[in-house]
Write a protein that holds these residues in place. Structure first.
Motif, PDB file in Angstrom:
ATOM      1  N   GLY A 311       0.780  -1.233   0.000  1.00  0.00           N
ATOM      2  CA  GLY A 311       0.000   0.000   0.000  1.00  0.00           C
ATOM      3  C   GLY A 311       0.810   1.281   0.000  1.00  0.00           C
ATOM      4  O   GLY A 311       0.252   2.379  -0.117  1.00  0.00           O
ATOM      5  N   GLU A 312       2.150   1.169   0.127  1.00  0.00           N
ATOM      6  CA  GLU A 312       2.983   2.368   0.169  1.00  0.00           C
ATOM      7  C   GLU A 312       3.431   2.789  -1.228  1.00  0.00           C
ATOM      8  O   GLU A 312       3.586   1.960  -2.122  1.00  0.00           O
ATOM      9  CB  GLU A 312       4.226   2.124   1.037  1.00  0.00           C
ATOM     10  CG  GLU A 312       3.936   1.870   2.509  1.00  0.00           C
ATOM     11  CD  GLU A 312       3.530   3.145   3.240  1.00  0.00           C
ATOM     12  OE1 GLU A 312       3.464   4.228   2.614  1.00  0.00           O
ATOM     13  OE2 GLU A 312       3.255   3.044   4.459  1.00  0.00           O
ATOM     14  N   GLU A 313       3.652   4.080  -1.392  1.00  0.00           N
ATOM     15  CA  GLU A 313       4.211   4.626  -2.623  1.00  0.00           C
ATOM     16  C   GLU A 313       5.370   5.543  -2.254  1.00  0.00           C
ATOM     17  O   GLU A 313       5.368   6.175  -1.193  1.00  0.00           O
ATOM     18  CB  GLU A 313       3.149   5.411  -3.407  1.00  0.00           C
ATOM     19  CG  GLU A 313       2.017   4.548  -3.946  1.00  0.00           C
ATOM     20  CD  GLU A 313       1.012   5.360  -4.756  1.00  0.00           C
ATOM     21  OE1 GLU A 313       1.184   6.604  -4.833  1.00  0.00           O
ATOM     22  OE2 GLU A 313       0.079   4.765  -5.316  1.00  0.00           O
ATOM     23  N   ALA A 314       6.358   5.625  -3.152  1.00  0.00           N
ATOM     24  CA  ALA A 314       7.516   6.477  -2.868  1.00  0.00           C
ATOM     25  C   ALA A 314       8.203   6.840  -4.174  1.00  0.00           C
ATOM     26  O   ALA A 314       7.978   6.209  -5.215  1.00  0.00           O
ATOM     27  CB  ALA A 314       8.483   5.764  -1.925  1.00  0.00           C
ATOM     28  N   PHE A 319      14.018   8.811  -1.439  1.00  0.00           N
ATOM     29  CA  PHE A 319      15.021   7.963  -0.807  1.00  0.00           C
ATOM     30  C   PHE A 319      16.428   8.525  -0.946  1.00  0.00           C
ATOM     31  O   PHE A 319      17.270   8.346  -0.048  1.00  0.00           O
ATOM     32  CB  PHE A 319      14.941   6.536  -1.367  1.00  0.00           C
ATOM     33  CG  PHE A 319      13.915   5.703  -0.673  1.00  0.00           C
ATOM     34  CD1 PHE A 319      14.221   5.035   0.513  1.00  0.00           C
ATOM     35  CD2 PHE A 319      12.627   5.607  -1.168  1.00  0.00           C
ATOM     36  CE1 PHE A 319      13.276   4.295   1.181  1.00  0.00           C
ATOM     37  CE2 PHE A 319      11.663   4.848  -0.510  1.00  0.00           C
ATOM     38  CZ  PHE A 319      11.990   4.185   0.671  1.00  0.00           C
ATOM     39  N   ILE A 320      16.698   9.206  -2.038  1.00  0.00           N
ATOM     40  CA  ILE A 320      18.006   9.858  -2.182  1.00  0.00           C
ATOM     41  C   ILE A 320      18.175  10.928  -1.097  1.00  0.00           C
ATOM     42  O   ILE A 320      19.232  11.030  -0.462  1.00  0.00           O
ATOM     43  CB  ILE A 320      18.149  10.462  -3.597  1.00  0.00           C
ATOM     44  CG1 ILE A 320      18.329   9.317  -4.615  1.00  0.00           C
ATOM     45  CG2 ILE A 320      19.330  11.426  -3.652  1.00  0.00           C
ATOM     46  CD1 ILE A 320      18.291   9.756  -6.062  1.00  0.00           C
ATOM     47  N   GLU A 325      20.560  12.482   4.318  1.00  0.00           N
ATOM     48  CA  GLU A 325      20.386  12.926   5.701  1.00  0.00           C
ATOM     49  C   GLU A 325      20.945  11.927   6.713  1.00  0.00           C
ATOM     50  O   GLU A 325      21.219  12.294   7.862  1.00  0.00           O
ATOM     51  CB  GLU A 325      18.897  13.141   5.994  1.00  0.00           C
ATOM     52  CG  GLU A 325      18.278  14.302   5.238  1.00  0.00           C
ATOM     53  CD  GLU A 325      16.773  14.367   5.426  1.00  0.00           C
ATOM     54  OE1 GLU A 325      16.235  13.558   6.224  1.00  0.00           O
ATOM     55  OE2 GLU A 325      16.127  15.211   4.776  1.00  0.00           O
ATOM     56  N   ASN A 326      21.128  10.664   6.289  1.00  0.00           N
ATOM     57  CA  ASN A 326      21.407   9.619   7.273  1.00  0.00           C
ATOM     58  C   ASN A 326      22.714   8.851   7.089  1.00  0.00           C
ATOM     59  O   ASN A 326      23.023   7.970   7.900  1.00  0.00           O
ATOM     60  CB  ASN A 326      20.245   8.619   7.292  1.00  0.00           C
ATOM     61  CG  ASN A 326      18.985   9.203   7.881  1.00  0.00           C
ATOM     62  OD1 ASN A 326      18.855   9.314   9.102  1.00  0.00           O
ATOM     63  ND2 ASN A 326      18.055   9.610   7.020  1.00  0.00           N
ATOM     64  N   MET A 327      23.478   9.165   6.042  1.00  0.00           N
ATOM     65  CA  MET A 327      24.733   8.427   5.859  1.00  0.00           C
ATOM     66  C   MET A 327      25.773   9.276   5.153  1.00  0.00           C
ATOM     67  O   MET A 327      25.450  10.281   4.502  1.00  0.00           O
ATOM     68  CB  MET A 327      24.488   7.110   5.114  1.00  0.00           C
ATOM     69  CG  MET A 327      23.936   7.240   3.713  1.00  0.00           C
ATOM     70  SD  MET A 327      23.511   5.630   2.958  1.00  0.00           S
ATOM     71  CE  MET A 327      21.914   5.272   3.717  1.00  0.00           C
ATOM     72  N   TYR A 330      29.997   8.945   0.612  1.00  0.00           N
ATOM     73  CA  TYR A 330      30.480   7.832  -0.208  1.00  0.00           C
ATOM     74  C   TYR A 330      29.643   6.569  -0.053  1.00  0.00           C
ATOM     75  O   TYR A 330      29.709   5.664  -0.887  1.00  0.00           O
ATOM     76  CB  TYR A 330      31.954   7.547   0.094  1.00  0.00           C
ATOM     77  CG  TYR A 330      32.244   6.961   1.457  1.00  0.00           C
ATOM     78  CD1 TYR A 330      32.332   5.581   1.644  1.00  0.00           C
ATOM     79  CD2 TYR A 330      32.453   7.784   2.559  1.00  0.00           C
ATOM     80  CE1 TYR A 330      32.599   5.047   2.890  1.00  0.00           C
ATOM     81  CE2 TYR A 330      32.720   7.263   3.807  1.00  0.00           C
ATOM     82  CZ  TYR A 330      32.799   5.889   3.970  1.00  0.00           C
ATOM     83  OH  TYR A 330      33.066   5.359   5.218  1.00  0.00           O
ATOM     84  N   LYS A 331      28.834   6.487   1.029  1.00  0.00           N
ATOM     85  CA  LYS A 331      27.984   5.321   1.249  1.00  0.00           C
ATOM     86  C   LYS A 331      26.615   5.449   0.569  1.00  0.00           C
ATOM     87  O   LYS A 331      25.888   4.455   0.442  1.00  0.00           O
ATOM     88  CB  LYS A 331      27.766   5.099   2.752  1.00  0.00           C
ATOM     89  CG  LYS A 331      29.010   4.749   3.533  1.00  0.00           C
ATOM     90  CD  LYS A 331      28.690   4.535   5.011  1.00  0.00           C
ATOM     91  CE  LYS A 331      29.938   4.216   5.799  1.00  0.00           C
ATOM     92  NZ  LYS A 331      29.653   4.025   7.248  1.00  0.00           N
ATOM     93  N   GLN A 332      26.279   6.656   0.149  1.00  0.00           N
ATOM     94  CA  GLN A 332      24.933   6.897  -0.370  1.00  0.00           C
ATOM     95  C   GLN A 332      24.719   6.187  -1.708  1.00  0.00           C
ATOM     96  O   GLN A 332      25.563   6.272  -2.601  1.00  0.00           O
ATOM     97  CB  GLN A 332      24.712   8.395  -0.553  1.00  0.00           C
ATOM     98  CG  GLN A 332      24.703   9.180   0.733  1.00  0.00           C
ATOM     99  CD  GLN A 332      24.760  10.675   0.510  1.00  0.00           C
ATOM    100  OE1 GLN A 332      24.503  11.158  -0.599  1.00  0.00           O
ATOM    101  NE2 GLN A 332      25.119  11.426   1.547  1.00  0.00           N
ATOM    102  N   PRO A 333      23.591   5.484  -1.850  1.00  0.00           N
ATOM    103  CA  PRO A 333      23.280   4.862  -3.145  1.00  0.00           C
ATOM    104  C   PRO A 333      23.155   5.911  -4.245  1.00  0.00           C
ATOM    105  O   PRO A 333      22.493   6.936  -4.066  1.00  0.00           O
ATOM    106  CB  PRO A 333      21.928   4.176  -2.900  1.00  0.00           C
ATOM    107  CG  PRO A 333      21.851   3.993  -1.421  1.00  0.00           C
ATOM    108  CD  PRO A 333      22.574   5.176  -0.834  1.00  0.00           C
TER     109      PRO A 333
END
Length: 365
Positions: A311-314, A319-320, A325-327, A330-333
């Motif tokens: 039921g979720e949409e994104a 996500f980028i 904000e959280n990593m 160099y770790k960011q996809p």
């Protein structure tokens, strides 16, 4: 599940020693408020058999452990059965009242995200053993919050019959995000990745080496492969697991990732599990998988594959931004791909290798 199949030569004594080690290690609170004690024998327990017997995890931790303790065993041939998926296994829990449930993280994800979970009584389960793949801390939190059960994570491989370490089976002493301590009669060393002979200081990442009575004799009819994974250290025979990890300040062992899964981004080591654990904290994520894919400029880049909760949409941009904000940068996809389903093995282990192979085929095609 991680490469070309090899036969791990396991003896009767390998299995017996591992089952006895688990029996000695597990201390459970059999009734609320009572002091934890060893697994009761003679019919008190019922194991929920959601793992296949042809896999060492299901064979040792469910089937053989149930036999050893004289417990009942509820066989679930296909835990994904039902509409929605995993409904039939929830019905089985309510009907047969199992007390112990060895499972892989994708099973715990499926339970926690099931749309009808509140309709079933899971209160009989007093302990869940997680193995087969790293357990994201957020998955552990969600499952325990929704079911009232306790998950304690362990670690091992087919080559170690399979259990090599485990967390204490109580909330006071288990450490979420760790694989606990070596089980009885088992030694761990953290050694250098290049030679496997130099023991590294506490807190430093290296390859996990295991010595104990549950370690295989060798790979069946593959003497060269066998020689490559064994080292003699301090007079003992140690098996090189191919997993990267360290011992923390309290003596718990922490898995960083598979050596083969490490992504090299512009000279920096990125471990997919670290990125996956952060993605699992996003409220819309059901399952996340991260892999390194070839890139002309950087050598490799990090790509994230995301299966959303029902039921979720994104959007990819959402996500980028979340990753920024959280990593660390160099770790960011660099790429995000949404999937209806993430490829998993018959046991439920995410197959990063399949994702990498798909990317290589795309680029070469």
């Amino acid at each position: 599940t991680t490469g070309v199949p090899k036969g791990a030569g396991l003896t009767h004594s390998n299995f017996v020693s591992n089952v006895m080690a688990l029996d000695a290690w597990g201390m459970f609170e059999h009734e609320k408020g009572q002091k934890p004690e060893k697994i009761r024998h003679g019919g008190f327990h019922t194991y929920l058999g959601v793992l296949p017997w042809y896999h060492s995890f299901g064979l040792t931790v469910a089937m053989l452990s149930a036999c050893f303790s004289g417990s009942s065993l509820v066989c679930i041939p296909d835990p994904r059965a039902g509409n929605p998926p995993f409904t039939e296994v929830l019905k089985a829990v309510q009907k047969y009242r199992p007390t112990l449930m060895p499972a892989v993280p994708t099973i715990f994800v499926a339970f926690a995200n099931h749309s009808q979970l509140d309709q079933y009584d899971l209160s009989s389960i007093i302990g869940c053993f997680s193995g087969g793949a790293p357990l994201p801390p957020e998955v552990c939190r969600q499952f325990e919050e929704k079911t009232g059960s306790i998950i304690f994570e362990g670690y091992g491989l087919s080559e170690t019959t399979p259990v090599a370490s485990a967390n204490p089976a109580n909330t006071q002493n288990r450490k979420i995000g760790s694989i606990g301590f070596p089980v009885p009669d088992t030694d761990f060393k953290i050694v250098d990745i290049d030679t496997g002979l130099e023991e590294l200081p506490q807190g430093e990442d290296g390859e996990i080496a295991v010595s104990g009575p549950q370690v295989m004799q060798g790979y069946w009819n593959k003497p060269e492969e066998t020689e490559a994974v064994f080292r003699e250290i301090d007079g003992k025979r140690f098996f090189l697991t191919g997993d990267i990890g360290h011992m923390d300040e309290e003596g718990y062992f922490i898995i960083t990732d598979r050596k083969k899964d490490m992504v090299l981004v512009g000279g920096f080591n990125v471990y997919p599990r670290e990125v996956e654990d952060i993605l699992f904290t996003h409220p819309k994520v059901a399952i996340a998988a991260v892999a390194g894919i070839p890139d002309e400029k950087r050598g490799e880049i990090v790509k994230a594959y995301i299966q959303l909760k029902p039921g979720e949409e994104a959007t990819k941009e959402e996500f980028i931004d979340f990753c920024k904000e959280n990593m660390a940068g160099y770790k960011q996809p660099r790429e995000i791909e949404f999937r209806d389903a993430i490829p998993v093995s018959n046991v439920g282990k995410v197959l990063r290798r399949v994702l990498r192979d798909e990317e290589v085929q795309k680029q070469s095609g």
